[in-house]
Write an enzyme that holds these catalytic residues in place. Structure first.
Site, PDB file in Angstrom:
ATOM      1  N   GLU A 181     -72.820   2.261 104.703  1.00 47.26           N
ATOM      2  CA  GLU A 181     -72.425   2.918 103.458  1.00 47.26           C
ATOM      3  C   GLU A 181     -71.233   3.832 103.724  1.00 47.26           C
ATOM      4  OE1 GLU A 181     -74.499   6.251 100.574  1.00 47.26           O
ATOM      5  OE2 GLU A 181     -75.744   4.625 101.337  1.00 47.26           O
ATOM      6  N   ARG A 194     -73.378   1.248  95.513  1.00 43.47           N
ATOM      7  CA  ARG A 194     -72.528   2.009  96.434  1.00 43.47           C
ATOM      8  C   ARG A 194     -71.147   1.375  96.534  1.00 43.47           C
ATOM      9  NH1 ARG A 194     -76.352   3.953  95.238  1.00 43.47           N
ATOM     10  NH2 ARG A 194     -77.963   5.026  96.427  1.00 43.47           N
ATOM     11  N   SER A 229     -76.963   9.262 104.563  1.00 39.98           N
ATOM     12  CA  SER A 229     -77.405   7.876 104.735  1.00 39.98           C
ATOM     13  C   SER A 229     -76.254   7.024 105.262  1.00 39.98           C
ATOM     14  CB  SER A 229     -77.890   7.305 103.394  1.00 39.98           C
ATOM     15  OG  SER A 229     -78.982   8.048 102.915  1.00 39.98           O
TER      16      SER A 229
END
Length: 337
Positions: free
Chosen positions: A333, A163, A237
């Site tokens: 994230e 990520r 998320s």
């Protein structure tokens, strides 16, 4: 260029943040003209793609918001089993994946139904179900905001991580990705091992899934555990899955024998952040305006009438709680603005 624009329609959390200036970029010429303008040179700026991975902390953005909306998908090379496809940065990512699957091209199917735009995908190195964007990216073309010059970044130059990419670190906010080239395959093995893909296929009596069946299965799995952002604000998320040492994991496993995990290179282990958050008692928690989604503890939600700072404070409380219980610090994230 518009002034004092409410960004509520442009961020999936649905916060009412007002931008001092707002520009929709529909082609490269518009972007180049904006970069040359005096107002651009004197104001700070924000690149806003799909707004699906952004958390606005304040109610006013004192600068220029550039909303990337360029369109176009074309096959630029077709040789043997390899097909190179170029997609413009403003293309909708789920629709792009759907088109590639319809064309019978392998390489992005496990990334189905991830909200956002093509141009934002390399920044985050989006990933799901055992596949990451870096697995199919060949190169991307970007424009440097300080000079207006174009630059092609190879996969290696993007410095992809979990990520993560160069565009989230030393080049953060310095480039707009205008197009991405993908190296896809006419035939390739499907990735069915990760998450609950196998269980879904078995439940639906699918023994040897086609490319389309896998795509549709992943869409159904995501729909079952993630909120519809048209009804409940979220950014999908919220936290990354932490990667810890094998030694630390073994100690945790003695205390929590059922802890799920995935082995990583270099004697590391990835632990699902959603499981950690759920075990810390947060799944389904909510107050009047914000909370933790009842079907997936990894998702923080906004029920309306709140501010970004309320989600920031909730995230901090969850981080502290998980760290106290497991000795693991989970990281967001989502990009904070």
């Amino acid at each position: 260029m518009k002034t004092n624009v409410d960004l509520q329609p442009y961020n999936s959390f649905g916060f009412h943040t007002v931008a001092k200036h707002f520009v929709e970029i529909n082609d490269i010429q518009e972007l180049e003209a904006l970069i040359r303008s005096d107002v651009f040179k004197r104001e700070k700026h924000l690149i806003l793609s799909g707004g699906n991975n952004v958390l606005f902390q304040d109610e006013f953005f004192d600068g220029i918001v550039m909303h990337i909306n360029t369109k176009g998908i074309e096959v630029v090379e077709n040789q043997g089993n390899d097909v190179v496809v170029k997609a413009q940065g403003g293309e909708d990512w789920p629709e792009f994946v759907k088109k590639m699957v319809a064309m019978g091209l392998y390489g992005v199917e496990n990334l189905a139904h991830i909200p956002g735009k093509v141009g934002a995908a390399p920044v985050q190195n989006i990933g799901a179900y055992g596949m990451e964007l870096k697995d199919s990216l060949l190169q991307c073309e970007a424009i440097e905001l300080a000079t207006g010059k174009k630059r092609v970044f190879t996969k290696e130059e993007c410095q992809f991580g979990y990520r993560n990419s160069i565009f989230k670190n030393e080049l953060k906010g310095q480039y707009v990705i205008i197009s991405v080239d993908f190296l896809l395959k006419k035939d390739a093995p499907l990735h069915l091992e990760y998450g609950n893909i196998k269980a879904y296929l078995e439940q639906n009596g699918i023994e040897s899934p086609t490319l389309l069946q896998l795509h549709d299965a992943i869409c159904a799995i995501r729909d079952a555990k993630l909120p519809d952002v048209k009804k409940i604000g979220s950014a999908g998320s919220f936290f990354k899955n932490p990667v810890i040492s094998a030694e630390q994991f073994e100690a945790l496993q003695k205390q929590h024998p059922n802890i799920p995990h995935y082995d990583e290179p270099n004697d590391k282990v990835k632990v699902p952040a959603g499981w950690l958050i759920e075990q810390a008692g947060w799944k389904g928690w909510r107050d009047e305006h914000v909370g933790v989604y009842e079907k997936q503890a990894l998702v923080l939600v906004h029920y309306g009438g709140s501010k970004g700072q309320d989600v920031v404070e909730l995230a901090q409380r969850i981080q502290q709680s998980v760290e106290e219980k497991f000795g693991i610090r989970i990281s967001p994230e989502v990009n904070f603005v």
